[in-house]
Design an enzyme around this catalytic site. Structure first.
Site, mmCIF file in Angstrom:
data_model
loop_
_atom_site.group_PDB
_atom_site.id
_atom_site.type_symbol
_atom_site.label_atom_id
_atom_site.label_comp_id
_atom_site.label_asym_id
_atom_site.label_seq_id
_atom_site.Cartn_x
_atom_site.Cartn_y
_atom_site.Cartn_z
ATOM 1 N N ASP A 185 69.831 85.084 57.892
ATOM 2 C CA ASP A 185 68.661 85.916 57.788
ATOM 3 C C ASP A 185 67.516 84.953 58.405
ATOM 4 O O ASP A 185 67.496 83.685 58.369
ATOM 5 C CB ASP A 185 68.348 85.824 56.337
ATOM 6 C CG ASP A 185 69.091 86.800 55.517
ATOM 7 O OD1 ASP A 185 70.173 87.358 56.059
ATOM 8 O OD2 ASP A 185 69.199 86.990 54.471
ATOM 9 N N HIS A 232 73.688 80.967 55.193
ATOM 10 C CA HIS A 232 72.935 80.275 54.051
ATOM 11 C C HIS A 232 73.350 80.409 52.587
ATOM 12 O O HIS A 232 74.202 81.497 52.395
ATOM 13 C CB HIS A 232 71.593 80.584 54.263
ATOM 14 C CG HIS A 232 71.362 82.064 54.116
ATOM 15 N ND1 HIS A 232 71.909 83.111 54.877
ATOM 16 C CD2 HIS A 232 70.414 82.513 53.265
ATOM 17 C CE1 HIS A 232 71.376 84.277 54.622
ATOM 18 N NE2 HIS A 232 70.468 83.831 53.421
ATOM 19 N N HIS A 249 71.421 93.895 57.948
ATOM 20 C CA HIS A 249 70.575 93.671 56.620
ATOM 21 C C HIS A 249 69.433 94.395 56.357
ATOM 22 O O HIS A 249 68.254 93.864 56.002
ATOM 23 C CB HIS A 249 70.060 92.190 57.224
ATOM 24 C CG HIS A 249 70.045 91.382 55.763
ATOM 25 N ND1 HIS A 249 68.650 91.192 55.503
ATOM 26 C CD2 HIS A 249 70.775 90.646 55.125
ATOM 27 C CE1 HIS A 249 68.960 90.145 54.478
ATOM 28 N NE2 HIS A 249 69.944 89.972 54.240
ATOM 29 N N HIS A 288 72.328 82.162 49.911
ATOM 30 C CA HIS A 288 72.104 83.361 49.327
ATOM 31 C C HIS A 288 73.212 84.063 48.698
ATOM 32 O O HIS A 288 74.237 84.272 49.795
ATOM 33 C CB HIS A 288 70.832 84.229 49.874
ATOM 34 C CG HIS A 288 69.593 83.623 49.946
ATOM 35 N ND1 HIS A 288 68.614 83.954 50.744
ATOM 36 C CD2 HIS A 288 68.952 82.725 49.081
ATOM 37 C CE1 HIS A 288 67.495 83.104 50.291
ATOM 38 N NE2 HIS A 288 67.540 82.306 49.227
ATOM 39 N N ASP A 332 73.979 87.236 48.411
ATOM 40 C CA ASP A 332 74.579 88.303 49.336
ATOM 41 C C ASP A 332 75.210 87.911 50.582
ATOM 42 O O ASP A 332 75.988 88.739 51.480
ATOM 43 C CB ASP A 332 73.527 89.259 49.897
ATOM 44 C CG ASP A 332 72.334 88.650 50.303
ATOM 45 O OD1 ASP A 332 71.906 87.292 50.187
ATOM 46 O OD2 ASP A 332 71.959 89.268 51.353
ATOM 47 N N HIS A 333 75.333 86.617 50.782
ATOM 48 C CA HIS A 333 76.097 86.085 52.112
ATOM 49 C C HIS A 333 77.119 85.005 51.772
ATOM 50 O O HIS A 333 78.080 84.729 52.541
ATOM 51 C CB HIS A 333 74.998 85.315 52.992
ATOM 52 C CG HIS A 333 74.078 86.066 53.612
ATOM 53 N ND1 HIS A 333 73.827 86.479 54.843
ATOM 54 C CD2 HIS A 333 72.953 86.722 52.789
ATOM 55 C CE1 HIS A 333 72.779 87.387 55.144
ATOM 56 N NE2 HIS A 333 72.242 87.239 54.062
ATOM 57 N N HIS A 374 64.335 80.715 57.302
ATOM 58 C CA HIS A 374 64.336 81.469 56.193
ATOM 59 C C HIS A 374 63.989 80.636 54.900
ATOM 60 O O HIS A 374 63.569 79.507 55.044
ATOM 61 C CB HIS A 374 66.054 81.834 55.847
ATOM 62 C CG HIS A 374 66.019 83.133 54.856
ATOM 63 N ND1 HIS A 374 65.522 84.040 55.024
ATOM 64 C CD2 HIS A 374 67.146 83.128 53.955
ATOM 65 C CE1 HIS A 374 65.689 84.974 54.066
ATOM 66 N NE2 HIS A 374 66.860 84.415 53.562
#
Lengths: 304, 304
Positions: free
Chosen positions: B213, B63, B271, B65, B67-68, B143
Site C-alpha cells: 500500500d 507490510h 486494493h 497490516h 489484510d496483507h 505507508h
C-alpha cells in the site's frame, strides 16, 4: 420465550475445502451474543450472517489448533476498524495469551476497546462465565492438545406471578419483584402466605453443549445429560474409527451414542473431514443411533 | 515464451467485503511460483486457483497490516498437513519474525519442512531474491507502517543460436551452450568468428512491479520505469484524495499518473476500499489518465 439459538459460521475441519469454513459459531441467548471458536475466515462468515460485529461480547476458544483460532486476530482488528468500544473477552487456553498480546501490540496498537484475556483450564469442568441470564462451563475433552467444550446453561427465569392471588391479597406493585424472586407475603393481620401460593415455577433454563474436538469420551455423557441441544464433532464415519482414535476425533456413530446415552434433545453434527463430498453418510450413521440428529451447515440458525 | 503471469487471489482492502478478499497474488514465472502478500483467507483462494500448494517457493509480505499477512500462519499450517517437505522462504519486515516463530512453535510444532525467514529492509531498493531466472527487488513505499513493493525482473535469456552459422562452421553440439552464453568460435585454421555472427540477442526479461500500500509517490516512477505490468493500489477515487493522503493510500488517478509517467506496459488496479460496490468508477478514472488500465479481480490471471 426469548431466543436461544446457534448461528453456524463454520463447520469444516482442519483442511480448507470449498464447501465448509473453519469452526465458528455464535450463541445468541436472550439478546446476548457469544462466539465459540474463531477459525480463519470467521469475520467474513460473521459478515454474511448479518450479526452485528459490536454485539459479540466474548469469544470462547476450545483449543489451540489453527482451524479453531486463526481468525481471532483478524476479527479483533476489524472490530477496531469498525469503531468498537466495548470490551471483548477472550476465554482460551493459557498459551494463547502471549501470542495474542504480541499480535495486538504489533497489529492493533490503537484499538479503542480492551481485549481481556481469561485463561481456561481445559482439564476442569468449571463455570468460566456467569451473568444474570446464563452460565458457561468448560467441558474437558480428549484431543491431541488441551481442549474443552462449552456448556451454555440459561438460568431459570424468576417465578411467575399468579395475578389472581396478587389481586386477592392486594399486594402492592413495589413488592412484586421480591415475590417473583421467592419472598412470602405477610398480610396486615400477620398471616404468612407462602410464595408457592403466589407464584408458579419459573421457566426452566435451556442448555447447549458444544463438544469439539474430541475422541469418543463416555465421561461426557454425565456432564451433558439432557441438554436441549448438543453439538458434537463427527469428523469421520465409523469405518474410519481407527483413524478417529489416532487423530483424537469422533465418528458420527460415536457422537450419536453420546447423544443417545445423555438423552439430549437434539444432536447437531459438524467438523466434517474434507474427504466427504457430501455428509449424508455422516447423517445417516448418526440417525441410525439417535434419530433426532442434524447436519450443521454454514449460515444455518438452530433453535436450542 | 515461458509463462510469466500473475494470479490474483485477493484485491480488497482492510475491511472484509462479500466481493473481495484480502490482498494476495501468486507470481508464476518460468514455472516457479512466488506469493505476494497473504491476507486472511488466502489459503482458500489458493485452493480455488488450483495452484499446487507445494509449488509456492517463497512468500513476500509488503507490510505488517493484517489484510496483507494474517493468512500466513494458516497457509503454513495447511502446507504442513498436506505433507510439504520443501523449504518455504518468507520475506517480510523484521518485526514479523518473533511472532511467526512463536506461532510456529505453538501451532506447527512438527512441520516436515523449514520456514526460513528473511528480514526485508523496506526503506531500501535492493535485490532481496535471485535465482537463474529472475531477481526480486524491494521497492520502498510510503505507508503508515514500514512497507515496500516488489519488482520481479525476469533475466534475459541466453542468446539464440543462428542455425545456419552453426552448420556453416560445423560447430559441434558440445560447444553450443558456450556459444549461447557468448563465446566466440575459433575455426581449425585459427579464424575467430565473433559471437555476434553466430547468435542473435537473447529474449529480454519481462518485469512486474507490485506497489501496495502507498501514498502517491512520484519517486516510484524512476524505480519502475517501463515495467511490462504494474499493479498499483487504487484504494479510492480522486474525490477522496484527502482521505487517501490521510490514510497513506492512493487514488486511481494517482496510480494511473505513476503508470503513465513510468511508461509501463499495462496497469492493474486493486486494493479497493469497501465503500465501492462496483469499481467501474475506479477503472474509468484510471483510464482517463492511462488508457491501458485494468481492474484486478479474484481468480483473474494476467499475463505480464
Amino acid at each position: 420465550m426469548e431466543p436461544f439459538r446457534i448461528h453456524i459460521l463454520g463447520c469444516g475441519s482442519a483442511l480448507p475445502t470449498p464447501r465448509h469454513c473453519a469452526s465458528s459459531q455464535v450463541v445468541e441467548i436472550r439478546g446476548k451474543m457469544f462466539m465459540i471458536d474463531c477459525g480463519e475466515g470467521t469475520q467474513v462468515q460473521l459478515r454474511h450472517s448479518h450479526i452485528s460485529f459490536t454485539k459479540i461480547r466474548a469469544v470462547f476458544i476450545s483449543h489451540l489448533h489453527g482451524d479453531h483460532c486463526f481468525g481471532l486476530i483478524g476479527m479483533i482488528s476489524t472490530f477496531g476498524m469498525l469503531g468498537r468500544i466495548n470490551d471483548l473477552h477472550v476465554y482460551a487456553p493459557q498459551e494463547l495469551e502471549s501470542i495474542l498480546d504480541a499480535q495486538l501490540k504489533l497489529f492493533c496498537p490503537s484499538l479503542d476497546y480492551k481485549v481481556i484475556f481469561h485463561a481456561v483450564d481445559t482439564a476442569q469442568q468449571a463455570v468460566i462465565y456467569e451473568d444474570r441470564s446464563l452460565t458457561v462451563e468448560s467441558l474437558p475433552l480428549d484431543h491431541r492438545v488441551p481442549c474443552c467444550g462449552f456448556l451454555f446453561h440459561e438460568k431459570e427465569t424468576a417465578r411467575h406471578i399468579l395475578r389472581d392471588m396478587i389481586d386477592c391479597y392486594e399486594i402492592p406493585i413495589s413488592q412484586i419483584n421480591n415475590i417473583k424472586l421467592g419472598a412470602d407475603w405477610v398480610t396486615d393481620d400477620g398471616e404468612v402466605i407462602p410464595n408457592e401460593r403466589l407464584t408458579s415455577p419459573g421457566t426452566p433454563g435451556r442448555s447447549y453443549a458444544y463438544c469439539s474436538d474430541t475422541r469418543y469420551l463416555p465421561e461426557l455423557v454425565e456432564r451433558i445429560r439432557q441438554v436441549d441441544l448438543l453439538y458434537h464433532e463427527s469428523t469421520y464415519t465409523d469405518d474410519l474409527a481407527d483413524r478417529a482414535k489416532l487423530y483424537y476425533h469422533s465418528t458420527a456413530r460415536q457422537a450419536a451414542t453420546i447423544a443417545k446415552q445423555a438423552q439430549v434433545g437434539k444432536l447437531l453434527l459438524g467438523h466434517y473431514s474434507a474427504r466427504y463430498e457430501c455428509e449424508d453418510v455422516i447423517l445417516q450413521e448418526a440417525k441410525s443411533v439417535f434419530p433426532n440428529s442434524y447436519l450443521s451447515d454454514e449460515g444455518m440458525v438452530v433453535d436450542v
